[in-house]
Design a protein around this motif. Structure first.
Motif, PDB file in Angstrom:
ATOM      1  N   LEU A   5       0.847  -1.194   0.000  1.00  0.00           N
ATOM      2  CA  LEU A   5       0.000   0.000   0.000  1.00  0.00           C
ATOM      3  C   LEU A   5       0.879   1.240   0.000  1.00  0.00           C
ATOM      4  CD1 LEU A   5      -2.989   0.906   0.146  1.00  0.00           C
ATOM      5  CD2 LEU A   5      -2.744   0.958   2.639  1.00  0.00           C
ATOM      6  N   ALA A   6       0.655   2.136  -0.953  1.00  0.00           N
ATOM      7  CA  ALA A   6       1.426   3.376  -1.032  1.00  0.00           C
ATOM      8  C   ALA A   6       1.218   4.210   0.232  1.00  0.00           C
ATOM      9  CB  ALA A   6       1.021   4.171  -2.271  1.00  0.00           C
ATOM     10  N   ALA A   7       2.260   4.912   0.651  1.00  0.00           N
ATOM     11  CA  ALA A   7       2.275   5.602   1.941  1.00  0.00           C
ATOM     12  C   ALA A   7       1.084   6.529   2.193  1.00  0.00           C
ATOM     13  CB  ALA A   7       3.591   6.375   2.085  1.00  0.00           C
ATOM     14  N   PRO A   8       0.635   7.348   1.223  1.00  0.00           N
ATOM     15  CA  PRO A   8      -0.466   8.279   1.535  1.00  0.00           C
ATOM     16  C   PRO A   8      -1.775   7.598   1.903  1.00  0.00           C
ATOM     17  CG  PRO A   8       0.678   8.940  -0.474  1.00  0.00           C
ATOM     18  CD  PRO A   8       1.148   7.563  -0.143  1.00  0.00           C
ATOM     19  N   TRP A   9      -1.892   6.299   1.631  1.00  0.00           N
ATOM     20  CA  TRP A   9      -3.157   5.604   1.851  1.00  0.00           C
ATOM     21  C   TRP A   9      -3.146   4.736   3.096  1.00  0.00           C
ATOM     22  CZ3 TRP A   9      -7.004   6.973  -1.412  1.00  0.00           C
ATOM     23  CH2 TRP A   9      -6.625   7.638  -2.585  1.00  0.00           C
ATOM     24  N   ARG A  10      -2.066   4.766   3.838  1.00  0.00           N
ATOM     25  CA  ARG A  10      -1.964   3.906   5.017  1.00  0.00           C
ATOM     26  C   ARG A  10      -2.723   4.488   6.198  1.00  0.00           C
ATOM     27  NH1 ARG A  10       4.545   2.981   4.090  1.00  0.00           N
ATOM     28  NH2 ARG A  10       4.294   2.064   2.003  1.00  0.00           N
ATOM     29  N   GLY A  11      -3.073   3.610   7.135  1.00  0.00           N
ATOM     30  CA  GLY A  11      -3.779   4.035   8.330  1.00  0.00           C
ATOM     31  C   GLY A  11      -5.248   4.324   8.113  1.00  0.00           C
ATOM     32  N   ARG A  12      -5.837   3.777   7.052  1.00  0.00           N
ATOM     33  CA  ARG A  12      -7.233   4.063   6.720  1.00  0.00           C
ATOM     34  C   ARG A  12      -8.097   2.803   6.678  1.00  0.00           C
ATOM     35  NH1 ARG A  12      -7.326   7.458   1.378  1.00  0.00           N
ATOM     36  NH2 ARG A  12      -9.551   7.278   1.876  1.00  0.00           N
ATOM     37  N   GLY A  13      -7.563   1.705   7.175  1.00  0.00           N
ATOM     38  CA  GLY A  13      -8.338   0.479   7.208  1.00  0.00           C
ATOM     39  C   GLY A  13      -8.253  -0.365   5.956  1.00  0.00           C
ATOM     40  N   ILE A  14      -7.452   0.056   4.988  1.00  0.00           N
ATOM     41  CA  ILE A  14      -7.360  -0.702   3.740  1.00  0.00           C
ATOM     42  C   ILE A  14      -6.674  -2.048   3.977  1.00  0.00           C
ATOM     43  CG2 ILE A  14      -6.506  -0.685   1.366  1.00  0.00           C
ATOM     44  CD1 ILE A  14      -6.721   2.372   1.440  1.00  0.00           C
ATOM     45  N   GLY A  15      -5.735  -2.089   4.924  1.00  0.00           N
ATOM     46  CA  GLY A  15      -5.091  -3.352   5.243  1.00  0.00           C
ATOM     47  C   GLY A  15      -6.089  -4.387   5.727  1.00  0.00           C
ATOM     48  N   HIS A  16      -7.065  -3.958   6.546  1.00  0.00           N
ATOM     49  CA  HIS A  16      -8.122  -4.876   6.979  1.00  0.00           C
ATOM     50  C   HIS A  16      -8.966  -5.319   5.785  1.00  0.00           C
ATOM     51  CE1 HIS A  16      -7.748  -5.016  11.333  1.00  0.00           C
ATOM     52  NE2 HIS A  16      -7.561  -3.714  11.365  1.00  0.00           N
ATOM     53  N   ARG A  17      -9.219  -4.395   4.881  1.00  0.00           N
ATOM     54  CA  ARG A  17     -10.006  -4.723   3.692  1.00  0.00           C
ATOM     55  C   ARG A  17      -9.304  -5.802   2.865  1.00  0.00           C
ATOM     56  NH1 ARG A  17     -13.614  -1.733   0.506  1.00  0.00           N
ATOM     57  NH2 ARG A  17     -14.520  -3.121  -1.044  1.00  0.00           N
ATOM     58  N   PHE A  18      -7.987  -5.682   2.754  1.00  0.00           N
ATOM     59  CA  PHE A  18      -7.228  -6.682   2.014  1.00  0.00           C
ATOM     60  C   PHE A  18      -7.439  -8.076   2.616  1.00  0.00           C
ATOM     61  CE2 PHE A  18      -3.743  -3.526   0.420  1.00  0.00           C
ATOM     62  CZ  PHE A  18      -4.559  -3.161  -0.633  1.00  0.00           C
ATOM     63  N   PHE A  19      -7.356  -8.169   3.940  1.00  0.00           N
ATOM     64  CA  PHE A  19      -7.545  -9.467   4.576  1.00  0.00           C
ATOM     65  C   PHE A  19      -8.996  -9.927   4.482  1.00  0.00           C
ATOM     66  CE2 PHE A  19      -3.354  -8.920   6.467  1.00  0.00           C
ATOM     67  CZ  PHE A  19      -2.894 -10.229   6.507  1.00  0.00           C
ATOM     68  N   ASP A  20      -9.941  -9.006   4.682  1.00  0.00           N
ATOM     69  CA  ASP A  20     -11.357  -9.377   4.595  1.00  0.00           C
ATOM     70  C   ASP A  20     -11.666 -10.031   3.254  1.00  0.00           C
ATOM     71  OD1 ASP A  20     -11.920  -8.384   7.117  1.00  0.00           O
ATOM     72  OD2 ASP A  20     -12.736  -6.475   6.387  1.00  0.00           O
ATOM     73  N   GLU A  21     -11.194  -9.416   2.177  1.00  0.00           N
ATOM     74  CA  GLU A  21     -11.527  -9.912   0.845  1.00  0.00           C
ATOM     75  C   GLU A  21     -10.835 -11.238   0.540  1.00  0.00           C
ATOM     76  OE1 GLU A  21     -13.857  -8.786  -0.829  1.00  0.00           O
ATOM     77  OE2 GLU A  21     -14.164  -6.757  -0.080  1.00  0.00           O
ATOM     78  N   ARG A  22      -9.577 -11.389   0.977  1.00  0.00           N
ATOM     79  CA  ARG A  22      -8.884 -12.646   0.706  1.00  0.00           C
ATOM     80  C   ARG A  22      -9.478 -13.787   1.519  1.00  0.00           C
ATOM     81  NH1 ARG A  22      -2.690 -10.871   1.331  1.00  0.00           N
ATOM     82  NH2 ARG A  22      -3.632  -9.773   3.095  1.00  0.00           N
ATOM     83  N   GLU A  23      -9.809 -13.517   2.777  1.00  0.00           N
ATOM     84  CA  GLU A  23     -10.428 -14.557   3.602  1.00  0.00           C
ATOM     85  C   GLU A  23     -11.809 -14.922   3.058  1.00  0.00           C
ATOM     86  OE1 GLU A  23     -10.230 -12.798   7.455  1.00  0.00           O
ATOM     87  OE2 GLU A  23      -8.042 -12.986   7.583  1.00  0.00           O
ATOM     88  N   SER A  24     -12.560 -13.921   2.595  1.00  0.00           N
ATOM     89  CA  SER A  24     -13.864 -14.184   1.998  1.00  0.00           C
ATOM     90  C   SER A  24     -13.720 -15.036   0.732  1.00  0.00           C
ATOM     91  CB  SER A  24     -14.572 -12.867   1.676  1.00  0.00           C
ATOM     92  OG  SER A  24     -15.808 -13.086   1.033  1.00  0.00           O
ATOM     93  N   HIS A  25     -12.718 -14.741  -0.065  1.00  0.00           N
ATOM     94  CA  HIS A  25     -12.462 -15.525  -1.283  1.00  0.00           C
ATOM     95  C   HIS A  25     -12.166 -16.975  -0.920  1.00  0.00           C
ATOM     96  CE1 HIS A  25     -11.088 -16.277  -5.404  1.00  0.00           C
ATOM     97  NE2 HIS A  25     -10.034 -16.890  -4.886  1.00  0.00           N
ATOM     98  N   ALA A  26     -11.358 -17.189   0.118  1.00  0.00           N
ATOM     99  CA  ALA A  26     -11.028 -18.546   0.541  1.00  0.00           C
ATOM    100  C   ALA A  26     -12.277 -19.293   1.002  1.00  0.00           C
ATOM    101  CB  ALA A  26      -9.990 -18.507   1.667  1.00  0.00           C
ATOM    102  N   ARG A  27     -13.166 -18.605   1.728  1.00  0.00           N
ATOM    103  CA  ARG A  27     -14.413 -19.252   2.153  1.00  0.00           C
ATOM    104  C   ARG A  27     -15.264 -19.636   0.941  1.00  0.00           C
ATOM    105  NH1 ARG A  27     -14.542 -14.739   5.433  1.00  0.00           N
ATOM    106  NH2 ARG A  27     -13.664 -15.114   7.490  1.00  0.00           N
ATOM    107  N   GLY A  28     -15.285 -18.768  -0.040  1.00  0.00           N
ATOM    108  CA  GLY A  28     -16.085 -19.031  -1.225  1.00  0.00           C
ATOM    109  C   GLY A  28     -15.592 -20.241  -2.004  1.00  0.00           C
TER     110      GLY A  28
END
Length: 219
Positions: free
Chosen positions: A124-147
């Motif tokens: 994640l590029a520096a200006p976008w850090r600290g905004r919850g995007i890291g959690h989004r990355f995990f949410d989507e990958r874990e959801s994909h694995a469940r699917g």
């Protein structure tokens, strides 16, 4: 757009500041990831040169690291865009579709690669850090694995760095607390060896420790 894909928003910044804009998050699956290979490679060269990865490879080497994901029909890339610019990316795939050198330490520990979904690195590029995007990355990958179904765990690999490493930033933060909040725990018996070039060092062999999290069926 489904609720799980609703763009993130941050208020209180000027319109020209990246934090005032919500990134658009898109998913690419399997061979479709190849469309974004060059953009992901450029982001890797920008972000993964930082601590703790210290990746100093070239464009071709950065692009080649994506090959297992492009070759697997069950892989996923979670991509964050600011307009047409890729500002964040994370990938994941079944461990069974990874290189043998990555699978082998799990097998030696008595774990079935076919039951594990591997979350590769997030960038994640520096200006976008600290905004919850890291959690989004995990949410989507874990959801994909469940699917996909059939997985008991999700896993990640964290490079081991000593506290005395000369390139460790004086006030550098690691992701240990973040991973633990996500439910991941280290398995010291599972360590993967992997080479990549570091600045002013050339190729260096690294040791990465596996962190695992039980994958519940629903969330």
């Amino acid at each position: 757009m489904p609720p799980s894909m609703t763009p993130l928003t941050v208020a209180g910044r000027g319109q020209d500041h990246p934090a005032a804009r919500a990134p658009e998050v898109r998913l690419a699956v399997g061979s479709v990831i190849a469309i974004h290979r060059e953009a992901i490679a450029r982001l890797r060269l920008q972000v993964m040169r930082e601590w703790p990865c210290l990746f100093a490879g070239g464009p071709d080497e950065a692009a080649a690291l994506l090959h297992p994901c492009v070759a697997s029909w069950r892989s996923v890339a979670v991509l964050a865009f600011d307009g047409d610019a890729l500002v964040g990316a994370s990938t994941g795939l079944p461990l069974a579709d990874e290189h043998e050198s990555v699978r082998a330490p799990f097998e030696a520990a008595g774990m079935d690669p076919g039951r594990i979904f591997l979350c590769r690195e997030s960038m994640l590029a520096a200006p976008w850090r600290g905004r919850g995007i890291g959690h989004r990355f995990f949410d989507e990958r874990e959801s994909h694995a469940r699917g996909l179904s059939g997985f008991d765990y999700t896993a990640l690999l964290a490079v081991d760095r000593p506290d005395t490493h000369p390139r460790r930033p004086p006030f550098g933060r690691d992701s240990v607390g973040f991973w633990r909040k996500r439910g991941y725990a280290p398995h010291e018996s599972i360590r993967v060896s992997m080479p990549w070039p570091e600045p002013d060092e050339g190729a260096v062999m690294h040791t990465l420790t596996a962190w695992l999290r039980p994958l519940e069926r629903t969330r």
